[in-house]
Design an enzyme around this catalytic site. Structure first.
Site, PDB file in Angstrom:
ATOM      1  N   ASP A   1      -9.695  26.688 -75.692  1.00  0.00           N
ATOM      2  CA  ASP A   1     -10.245  25.389 -75.295  1.00  0.00           C
ATOM      3  C   ASP A   1      -9.142  24.339 -75.308  1.00  0.00           C
ATOM      4  OD1 ASP A   1     -11.693  23.106 -74.829  1.00  0.00           O
ATOM      5  OD2 ASP A   1     -13.143  23.415 -76.455  1.00  0.00           O
TER       6      ASP A   1
ATOM      7  N   TYR B   1      -8.150   8.018 -68.310  1.00  0.00           N
ATOM      8  CA  TYR B   1      -7.700   9.085 -67.423  1.00  0.00           C
ATOM      9  C   TYR B   1      -6.268   8.831 -66.965  1.00  0.00           C
ATOM     10  CZ  TYR B   1      -7.682  12.273 -63.397  1.00  0.00           C
ATOM     11  OH  TYR B   1      -7.372  13.267 -62.496  1.00  0.00           O
TER      12      TYR B   1
ATOM     13  N   LYS C   1      -2.695  10.946 -67.540  1.00  0.00           N
ATOM     14  CA  LYS C   1      -1.895  11.440 -66.425  1.00  0.00           C
ATOM     15  C   LYS C   1      -0.482  10.841 -66.430  1.00  0.00           C
ATOM     16  CE  LYS C   1      -4.924  14.199 -64.579  1.00  0.00           C
ATOM     17  NZ  LYS C   1      -4.681  15.664 -64.522  1.00  0.00           N
TER      18      LYS C   1
ATOM     19  N   ALA D   1      -3.955   7.011 -68.360  1.00  0.00           N
ATOM     20  CA  ALA D   1      -3.020   7.141 -69.483  1.00  0.00           C
ATOM     21  C   ALA D   1      -2.684   8.604 -69.734  1.00  0.00           C
ATOM     22  CB  ALA D   1      -3.614   6.513 -70.737  1.00  0.00           C
TER      23      ALA D   1
END
Length: 229
Positions: free
Chosen positions: A54, A144, A148, A146
């Site tokens: 995971d 999101y 990336k 941040a």
């Protein structure tokens, strides 16, 4: 025959890449978040092998892979899995931040660390599917984006560190692509979703395979893919 490990093969870009790699006869390993998901992937991609781990729990990845038998050599590691939750900075909770950073950044960093010996052995290739949000952040996209932006930094450092070992590193920045994640984004934005308006996942898959198949005298370090209409 090349050996690849793909994350995010359950849908969208990851599924398109997995289909293409299998169709050309390569050996394919798929990362699944749990045993149930592994069974689904095995049924969807006959001939592929699965590993359970995971990305949302990076600290457990080492233990998880240690209980299994990852490939002895690896020609490519394709980071395609991801998650997104939109929201104002004033509304996003630590739980959302932590989950987003785990799945999109820390998990990929740890998986890369664990598989670097196999990648070094084959002078392999790490491909990270980023996002145009990793180049410019918009309102409500902070968590999101941040993650990336961080993924871009991971790729840049890894590329410099592993150049001497012959490991190539490519970042692909797709614009909005017609995937289940994009459908979720439209729901969060309160907009009508029409997949015909966005990039076909097959087009992004073609981009990834182009980077993978480039002769060793060159490497595509970064590539941005945007909707053509």
């Amino acid at each position: 025959m090349s050996v690849h490990l793909v994350t995010g093969a359950g849908s969208g870009i990851g599924a398109a890449v997995a289909r293409r790699l299998l169709a050309r006869g390569d050996e394919l390993w798929l990362l699944a978040r749990d045993a149930g998901r592994a069974r689904e992937l095995a049924a969807a991609f006959p001939g592929a092998r699965t590993l359970v781990g995971d990305l949302g729990e990076p600290a457990r990845l080492s233990w998880a892979l240690g209980q299994q038998s990852p490939p002895d050599r690896l020609d490519s590691l394709l980071h395609i899995a991801g998650m997104i939750e939109l929201g104002l900075v004033g509304d996003l909770t630590p739980k959302i931040w932590q989950r987003t950073l785990a799945v999109n950044l820390i998990g990929p960093a740890e998986l890369t660390r664990l598989l670097l010996p196999q990648l070094r052995l084959s002078r392999g290739h790490v491909v990270l599917v980023n996002s145009t949000a990793g180049l410019s952040a918009s309102p409500e996209w902070s968590a999101y984006a941040a993650s990336k932006y961080g993924l871009r930094a991971l790729a840049d450092s890894l590329r410099a560190e592993e150049r001497g070992n012959g490991v190539r590193v490519t970042t692909v920045y797709p614009g909005r692509t017609a995937t289940p994640m994009q459908q979720k984004v439209h729901q969060q934005e309160g907009k009508t979703y029409d997949p015909a308006h966005w990039i076909d996942p097959e087009s992004v898959a073609t981009t990834l395979l182009t980077a993978l198949d480039l002769p060793r005298d060159a490497v595509i370090t970064e590539l941005t893919v945007r909707p053509g209409h």
